[in-house]
Design an enzyme around this catalytic site. Structure first.
Site, mmCIF file in Angstrom:
data_model
loop_
_atom_site.group_PDB
_atom_site.id
_atom_site.type_symbol
_atom_site.label_atom_id
_atom_site.label_comp_id
_atom_site.label_asym_id
_atom_site.label_seq_id
_atom_site.Cartn_x
_atom_site.Cartn_y
_atom_site.Cartn_z
ATOM 1 N N GLU A 152 0.719 -1.408 -0.156
ATOM 2 C CA GLU A 152 -0.183 0.517 0.301
ATOM 3 C C GLU A 152 0.534 1.517 0.377
ATOM 4 O O GLU A 152 0.781 2.407 -0.749
ATOM 5 C CB GLU A 152 -0.704 -0.118 1.123
ATOM 6 C CG GLU A 152 -2.264 -0.765 1.485
ATOM 7 C CD GLU A 152 -2.988 -0.691 0.131
ATOM 8 O OE1 GLU A 152 -2.363 -0.925 -1.160
ATOM 9 O OE2 GLU A 152 -4.087 0.243 -0.001
ATOM 10 N N THR A 205 -5.531 7.335 -5.064
ATOM 11 C CA THR A 205 -5.117 6.904 -3.591
ATOM 12 C C THR A 205 -4.442 8.300 -3.297
ATOM 13 O O THR A 205 -4.764 8.993 -2.154
ATOM 14 C CB THR A 205 -5.118 6.383 -3.085
ATOM 15 O OG1 THR A 205 -6.647 5.325 -3.584
ATOM 16 C CG2 THR A 205 -5.254 6.366 -1.426
HETATM 17 N N1 HSE Z 1 -8.057 4.738 3.861
HETATM 18 C C1 HSE Z 1 -7.467 4.548 2.856
HETATM 19 C C2 HSE Z 1 -8.162 6.351 2.601
HETATM 20 C C3 HSE Z 1 -8.598 3.852 1.916
HETATM 21 O O1 HSE Z 1 -9.425 7.304 2.472
HETATM 22 O O2 HSE Z 1 -7.289 7.403 2.222
HETATM 23 C C4 HSE Z 1 -8.193 3.930 0.986
HETATM 24 O O3 HSE Z 1 -8.794 3.273 -0.227
#
Ligand code: HSE
Length: 331
Positions: A152, A205
């Site tokens: 990630e 993201t």
């Molecule tokens: N918690 C993370 C965000 C998840 O909201 O950036 C990304 O899929």
């Protein structure tokens, strides 16, 4: 059930078999809905579809290779030093002292990239689960969480666990703490359906994390932690109304909703059609609604898709219950 484990895994290489060259396995790992509206970076759940597939084969030459990636429109690197799947698997092999192994990876993307459905997590978890299966490693899957988080970090610049943990473990998961890593499996009411719509716009993201505020007001924090506690209580009590009214986000959604076409119109449509709750999946642009039955979930996805078509935006839709199993061997 609390499944707190050491942040540094202590897997026992001596107990693991050495698979023969040519041995292979095909696995599936699921998409996930992270944040679950109010639990930014701490809550997530797995769904049955979509997901990614990895075919992994043992080779004669030590090291990890990636021979093929499909379904990514050429967006993902074949270079094993740059790909999240191979990076996570390499960390796993290093941790168990098995860098002598040769593994070749085929990644078949069966879900959209940059969708907010944990695309990189599904690939990474599929790779880790394939390696674990080939080695006949029956250790607790939570031990692989730190390796999945490395993937990630590579994919979006931050090693959050709210996609990879539910993808690895299945079900509904709380990341109670990151340091040390403390992961809690949460129950959920049977028969809760999830309607997902992915409007075909790209929201990486990394960028969706950069736009959120890093300072918050105390009054907003109070609202948010009340909602998180309410959602977790609702899950334990199987109280769907409590789950629904707790899924409100005053911190992240007001900012990220700007990246999603007609977010508030879509929310009104879903709620007027009987959704229990509605919000952004992960960092978006996918949105999801909980419903009490499959039919309502299907009607909502259809209506939202029609709405998006009306504003000239294509979409993909999925209807699923919560996936309690996580990754699985396909053959
Ligand atoms: N918690 C993370 C965000 C998840 O909201 O950036 C990304 O899929």
């Amino acid at each position: 059930m609390t499944i707190m484990k050491d942040t540094i895994p202590n897997l026992k290489p001596a107990t693991l078999i050495t698979p023969l060259a040519g041995t292979g396995v095909k696995v599936f790992a699921p998409a996930t809905v992270a944040n679950v509206v109010c639990g930014f970076d701490v809550l997530g759940f797995a769904v049955n579809e979509p997901g990614d597939e990895v075919i992994m084969r043992v080779t004669n030459k030590p090291g990890i290779t990636i021979s093929k990636i499909t379904g990514d429109d050429g967006r993902l690197p074949l270079d094993p030093s740059k790909n999240t799947v191979s990076i996570s698997v390499r960390h796993y092999l290093e941790s168990i002292g098995r860098t002598d192994l040769g593994l070749d990876i085929e990644l078949h993307k069966k879900m959209p990239i940059g969708s907010g459905l944990g695309s990189s997590s599904a690939s990474t978890v599929a790779g880790l689960f394939a390696a674990k299966t080939l080695l006949d490693d029956d250790s607790d899957p939570v031990k692989q969480l730190p390796f999945a988080m490395k993937g990630e970090e590579m994919a979006c610049g931050h090693g959050h666990a709210d996609n990879v943990a539910p993808a690895l473990l299945g079900g509904f998961v709380l990341i109670r703490s990151y340091e040390p890593l403390d992961v809690v499996r949460l129950p959920h009411p049977a028969g809760l359906y999830c309607a997902i719509v992915f409007p075909n716009v790209d929201v990486p993201t990394r960028e969706a994390r950069q736009i959120i505020r890093n300072k918050i007001l105390m009054k907003d924090a109070v609202t948010q932690w009340g909602n998180i506690a309410g959602l977790v209580s609702g899950l334990f009590m199987q109280d769907i109304d409590l789950i629904g009214r707790s899924m409100q986000d005053v911190l992240v959604e007001p900012v990220r909703s700007m990246l999603i076409p007609d977010f508030y119109q879509m929310r009104d449509i879903a709620m007027n059609m009987g959704a229990v709750s509605f919000g952004i999946s992960g960092s978006g642009p996918s949105v999801f609604a909980f419903t009490r039955d499959e039919e309502t979930a299907k009607l909502i996805t259809k209506k939202l898709q029609q709405h998006l078509t009306g504003i000239k935006i294509g979409s993909n839709t999925y209807v699923s219950t919560i996936n309690d199993k996580g990754p699985r061997v396909l053959g």
